[in-house]
Design a protein around this motif. Structure first.
Motif, PDB file in Angstrom:
ATOM      1  N   ASN A   1      -8.277   8.853  -0.544  1.00 36.78           N
ATOM      2  CA  ASN A   1      -6.873   8.339  -0.623  1.00 36.78           C
ATOM      3  C   ASN A   1      -6.412   7.248  -0.241  1.00 36.78           C
ATOM      4  OD1 ASN A   1      -6.480  11.067  -1.395  1.00 36.78           O
ATOM      5  ND2 ASN A   1      -6.429  11.825   0.576  1.00 36.78           N
ATOM      6  N   GLU A   2      -7.167   6.466   0.636  1.00 35.84           N
ATOM      7  CA  GLU A   2      -6.449   5.187   1.172  1.00 35.84           C
ATOM      8  C   GLU A   2      -6.292   4.314   0.311  1.00 35.84           C
ATOM      9  OE1 GLU A   2      -8.048   2.612   4.737  1.00 35.84           O
ATOM     10  OE2 GLU A   2      -9.403   2.507   3.011  1.00 35.84           O
ATOM     11  N   LEU A   3      -7.152   3.745  -0.532  1.00 30.88           N
ATOM     12  CA  LEU A   3      -6.712   2.658  -1.906  1.00 30.88           C
ATOM     13  C   LEU A   3      -5.773   3.463  -2.766  1.00 30.88           C
ATOM     14  CD1 LEU A   3      -7.467  -0.312  -2.559  1.00 30.88           C
ATOM     15  CD2 LEU A   3      -9.373   0.798  -3.997  1.00 30.88           C
ATOM     16  N   ARG A   4      -6.079   4.419  -3.160  1.00 31.98           N
ATOM     17  CA  ARG A   4      -5.114   5.025  -4.263  1.00 31.98           C
ATOM     18  C   ARG A   4      -3.721   5.081  -3.630  1.00 31.98           C
ATOM     19  NH1 ARG A   4      -3.132  10.060  -5.068  1.00 31.98           N
ATOM     20  NH2 ARG A   4      -4.403  10.928  -3.181  1.00 31.98           N
ATOM     21  N   ARG A   5      -3.375   5.679  -2.522  1.00 34.31           N
ATOM     22  CA  ARG A   5      -2.040   5.516  -1.882  1.00 34.31           C
ATOM     23  C   ARG A   5      -1.626   4.363  -1.727  1.00 34.31           C
ATOM     24  NH1 ARG A   5      -0.397  10.437   0.155  1.00 34.31           N
ATOM     25  NH2 ARG A   5       1.353   9.791   0.379  1.00 34.31           N
ATOM     26  N   ALA A   6      -2.369   3.317  -1.166  1.00 35.53           N
ATOM     27  CA  ALA A   6      -1.869   1.685  -0.932  1.00 35.53           C
ATOM     28  C   ALA A   6      -1.338   1.185  -2.201  1.00 35.53           C
ATOM     29  CB  ALA A   6      -2.804   1.185  -0.430  1.00 35.53           C
ATOM     30  N   TRP A   7      -2.177   1.520  -3.102  1.00 29.07           N
ATOM     31  CA  TRP A   7      -1.735   0.938  -4.658  1.00 29.07           C
ATOM     32  C   TRP A   7      -0.592   1.336  -4.989  1.00 29.07           C
ATOM     33  CZ3 TRP A   7      -2.746  -3.316  -7.213  1.00 29.07           C
ATOM     34  CH2 TRP A   7      -2.109  -3.387  -8.581  1.00 29.07           C
ATOM     35  N   ASP A   8      -0.487   2.918  -5.139  1.00 26.63           N
ATOM     36  CA  ASP A   8       0.924   3.536  -5.481  1.00 26.63           C
ATOM     37  C   ASP A   8       2.262   3.032  -4.515  1.00 26.63           C
ATOM     38  OD1 ASP A   8      -0.601   5.063  -7.369  1.00 26.63           O
ATOM     39  OD2 ASP A   8      -0.665   6.849  -5.919  1.00 26.63           O
ATOM     40  N   PHE A   9       1.759   2.891  -3.290  1.00 25.22           N
ATOM     41  CA  PHE A   9       3.149   2.344  -2.210  1.00 25.22           C
ATOM     42  C   PHE A   9       3.313   0.943  -2.789  1.00 25.22           C
ATOM     43  CE2 PHE A   9       3.904   0.933   2.047  1.00 25.22           C
ATOM     44  CZ  PHE A   9       5.230   1.072   1.833  1.00 25.22           C
ATOM     45  N   LEU A  10       2.324   0.188  -3.311  1.00 27.64           N
ATOM     46  CA  LEU A  10       2.575  -1.207  -3.753  1.00 27.64           C
ATOM     47  C   LEU A  10       3.644  -1.201  -4.687  1.00 27.64           C
ATOM     48  CD1 LEU A  10       1.901  -4.537  -3.157  1.00 27.64           C
ATOM     49  CD2 LEU A  10       0.535  -3.992  -5.110  1.00 27.64           C
ATOM     50  N   ILE A  11       3.136  -0.474  -5.850  1.00 32.12           N
ATOM     51  CA  ILE A  11       3.702  -0.405  -7.430  1.00 32.12           C
ATOM     52  C   ILE A  11       5.283   0.059  -7.078  1.00 32.12           C
ATOM     53  CG2 ILE A  11       3.981   0.639  -9.671  1.00 32.12           C
ATOM     54  CD1 ILE A  11       1.668  -1.539  -8.987  1.00 32.12           C
ATOM     55  N   ALA A  12       5.562   1.083  -6.170  1.00 30.96           N
ATOM     56  CA  ALA A  12       6.754   1.538  -6.041  1.00 30.96           C
ATOM     57  C   ALA A  12       7.665   0.717  -5.523  1.00 30.96           C
ATOM     58  CB  ALA A  12       6.571   3.042  -5.266  1.00 30.96           C
ATOM     59  N   THR A  13       7.082  -0.309  -4.892  1.00 29.87           N
ATOM     60  CA  THR A  13       8.019  -1.157  -4.017  1.00 29.87           C
ATOM     61  C   THR A  13       8.038  -2.733  -4.509  1.00 29.87           C
ATOM     62  OG1 THR A  13       6.239  -1.605  -2.408  1.00 29.87           O
ATOM     63  CG2 THR A  13       7.801  -0.031  -1.840  1.00 29.87           C
ATOM     64  N   HIS A  14       7.488  -2.807  -5.786  1.00 28.21           N
ATOM     65  CA  HIS A  14       7.456  -3.987  -6.228  1.00 28.21           C
ATOM     66  C   HIS A  14       8.271  -3.929  -7.855  1.00 28.21           C
ATOM     67  CE1 HIS A  14       4.974  -5.443  -3.055  1.00 28.21           C
ATOM     68  NE2 HIS A  14       4.857  -6.623  -3.511  1.00 28.21           N
ATOM     69  N   ASP A  15       8.833  -4.885  -8.163  1.00 33.24           N
ATOM     70  CA  ASP A  15       9.540  -4.851  -9.551  1.00 33.24           C
ATOM     71  C   ASP A  15       8.461  -5.139 -10.499  1.00 33.24           C
ATOM     72  OD1 ASP A  15       9.119  -7.599  -9.291  1.00 33.24           O
ATOM     73  OD2 ASP A  15      11.078  -8.195  -9.046  1.00 33.24           O
ATOM     74  N   ASP A  16       8.879  -5.458 -11.799  1.00 41.22           N
ATOM     75  CA  ASP A  16       8.048  -5.752 -13.101  1.00 41.22           C
ATOM     76  C   ASP A  16       7.535  -7.194 -12.893  1.00 41.22           C
ATOM     77  OD1 ASP A  16       8.506  -3.105 -14.020  1.00 41.22           O
ATOM     78  OD2 ASP A  16       9.878  -3.791 -15.418  1.00 41.22           O
ATOM     79  N   ASP A  17       7.921  -8.022 -12.251  1.00 38.69           N
ATOM     80  CA  ASP A  17       7.474  -9.355 -12.016  1.00 38.69           C
ATOM     81  C   ASP A  17       6.740  -9.432 -10.611  1.00 38.69           C
ATOM     82  OD1 ASP A  17       8.692 -10.319 -14.128  1.00 38.69           O
ATOM     83  OD2 ASP A  17      10.611 -10.696 -13.109  1.00 38.69           O
ATOM     84  N   ASN A  18       6.202  -8.140 -10.124  1.00 38.38           N
ATOM     85  CA  ASN A  18       5.213  -8.218  -9.005  1.00 38.38           C
ATOM     86  C   ASN A  18       5.805  -8.832  -7.624  1.00 38.38           C
ATOM     87  OD1 ASN A  18       3.320  -6.966 -10.348  1.00 38.38           O
ATOM     88  ND2 ASN A  18       2.655  -9.070 -11.043  1.00 38.38           N
ATOM     89  N   ARG A  19       7.316  -8.742  -7.612  1.00 42.92           N
ATOM     90  CA  ARG A  19       7.982  -9.443  -6.540  1.00 42.92           C
ATOM     91  C   ARG A  19       8.359  -8.281  -5.509  1.00 42.92           C
ATOM     92  NH1 ARG A  19      12.274 -12.974  -9.530  1.00 42.92           N
ATOM     93  NH2 ARG A  19      12.552 -10.872 -10.455  1.00 42.92           N
ATOM     94  N   PRO A  20       8.145  -8.160  -4.213  1.00 45.82           N
ATOM     95  CA  PRO A  20       8.459  -7.087  -3.073  1.00 45.82           C
ATOM     96  C   PRO A  20       9.914  -7.124  -3.340  1.00 45.82           C
ATOM     97  CG  PRO A  20       8.099  -9.224  -1.948  1.00 45.82           C
ATOM     98  CD  PRO A  20       7.638  -9.274  -3.483  1.00 45.82           C
ATOM     99  N   VAL A  21      10.345  -5.981  -3.166  1.00 47.14           N
ATOM    100  CA  VAL A  21      11.723  -5.234  -3.063  1.00 47.14           C
ATOM    101  C   VAL A  21      12.012  -4.702  -1.626  1.00 47.14           C
ATOM    102  CG1 VAL A  21      13.414  -3.851  -3.883  1.00 47.14           C
ATOM    103  CG2 VAL A  21      11.720  -4.590  -5.187  1.00 47.14           C
ATOM    104  N   GLY A  22      12.608  -5.420  -0.782  1.00 47.13           N
ATOM    105  CA  GLY A  22      12.798  -5.084   0.437  1.00 47.13           C
ATOM    106  C   GLY A  22      11.985  -5.066   1.509  1.00 47.13           C
ATOM    107  N   LEU A  23      12.282  -4.571   2.703  1.00 49.83           N
ATOM    108  CA  LEU A  23      10.921  -4.537   3.663  1.00 49.83           C
ATOM    109  C   LEU A  23       9.947  -3.738   3.225  1.00 49.83           C
ATOM    110  CD1 LEU A  23      13.214  -4.751   6.696  1.00 49.83           C
ATOM    111  CD2 LEU A  23      12.105  -6.520   5.788  1.00 49.83           C
ATOM    112  N   ARG A  24       9.860  -2.650   2.670  1.00 48.81           N
ATOM    113  CA  ARG A  24       9.166  -1.898   2.413  1.00 48.81           C
ATOM    114  C   ARG A  24       8.037  -2.808   1.464  1.00 48.81           C
ATOM    115  NH1 ARG A  24       8.764   3.391   3.208  1.00 48.81           N
ATOM    116  NH2 ARG A  24       7.971   3.817   1.230  1.00 48.81           N
TER     117      ARG A  24
END
Length: 289
Positions: free
Chosen positions: A192-215
């Motif tokens: 779960n470590e890598l899979r959940r980390a990638w899902d966390f990143l995709i959910a908190t970044h826009d389509d241009d791979n820029r972070p959205v907020g502190l998360r």
């Protein structure tokens, strides 16, 4: 008259046990304890049985003895039907059970997420469901993934002579897969470590791979640290080297449909490449940054 004809009693015989059924033998000896050893000095033989079987008694007229068993009575339920009606009842029961199974299967395919079976038989399912059995809810949310997503990483390494080299792409998901295959009790980290980390990143970044907020910033730091540890574990840094920057990407391929399906999907992998992330000095040397 015959010499043995002694009247009307001679035809039927005297009352009591039949003397002709008894085996001939010597007269019983008197009950004298002193004579007991002399009367039997060896084991009994066939010619001189010790205990001759007793003659059975003559049958006595009277009602027959009761027979053990369940009391006989009128049958009820299906057992009371004739064979033809029992066959008809069995056929009706099987038909009802088959209809219930078909209805439950059609309803399940209708409310379940789109899959190969529901796409293949969509027309049949709609004809069965609409309009009488229409459902306005779905069984699962979100839809289960029908893709294989692999997370890959590479790094820029500062060597001891002051140079910089770029490693090749390391398939981090494949490393977890090799650790899980054949392991009856894989760890949660490998699963779960890598899979959940990638899902966390995709959910908190826009389509241009820029972070959205502190998360979004937090998800970058979390995935970056996992990547540095994995590359160090794979000995990608080399002796005396230090990780300067890391870059990640995902490789997504569609799960191919079964051979009997006519569904056509593209099996060409799709990549999503993230920008280079600088690695803090203390984090590159094993700290937490």
């Amino acid at each position: 008259m015959d010499a043995y004809d002694e009247g009307s009693d001679a035809r039927h015989g005297p009352s009591g046990p039949d003397p002709r059924r008894a085996l001939p033998g010597p007269a019983p000896a008197p009950d004298d304890p002193e004579d007991a050893p002399r009367r039997r000095t060896g084991p009994p033989t066939l010619d001189d049985p010790a205990d001759p079987p007793a003659a059975p008694d003559d049958p006595v007229d009277g009602p027959p003895a009761p027979v053990d068993g369940p009391p006989s009575g009128p049958r009820s339920g299906v057992a009371a039907l004739s064979l033809r009606h029992r066959i008809g009842a069995a056929v009706a029961l099987v038909s009802v059970a088959a209809g219930v199974c078909v209805h439950l299967g059609m309803t399940f395919l209708h409310v379940a997420p789109a899959n190969t079976v529901s796409k293949e038989h969509s027309r049949t399912i709609e004809d069965w469901i609409y309009p009488e059995f229409e459902q306005n809810w779905k069984l699962f949310a979100p839809n289960p993934l029908q893709q294989n997503i692999a997370v890959q990483a590479r790094a820029e390494i500062r060597t001891t002579d002051g140079g910089v080299r770029t490693t090749g792409w390391y398939d981090l998901s494949a490393q977890d897969g090799r650790a899980i295959d054949g392991n009856p009790l894989p760890s949660h980290t490998q699963q779960n470590e890598l899979r959940r980390a990638w899902d966390f990143l995709i959910a908190t970044h826009d389509d241009d791979n820029r972070p959205v907020g502190l998360r979004g910033t937090l998800s970058e730091a979390y995935l970056r640290r996992i990547t540095v540890l994995r590359l160090d574990r794979a000995d990608a840094v080399g002796p005396g080297g230090v990780v300067d920057r890391v870059q990640l990407r995902s490789r997504t391929t569609q799960v191919p449909p079964p051979e009997w399906s006519e569904e056509q999907v593209s099996t060409t992998p799709e990549y999503r490449t993230l920008p280079w992330w600088p690695v803090p000095e203390d984090e590159a040397r094993g700290g937490l940054g």
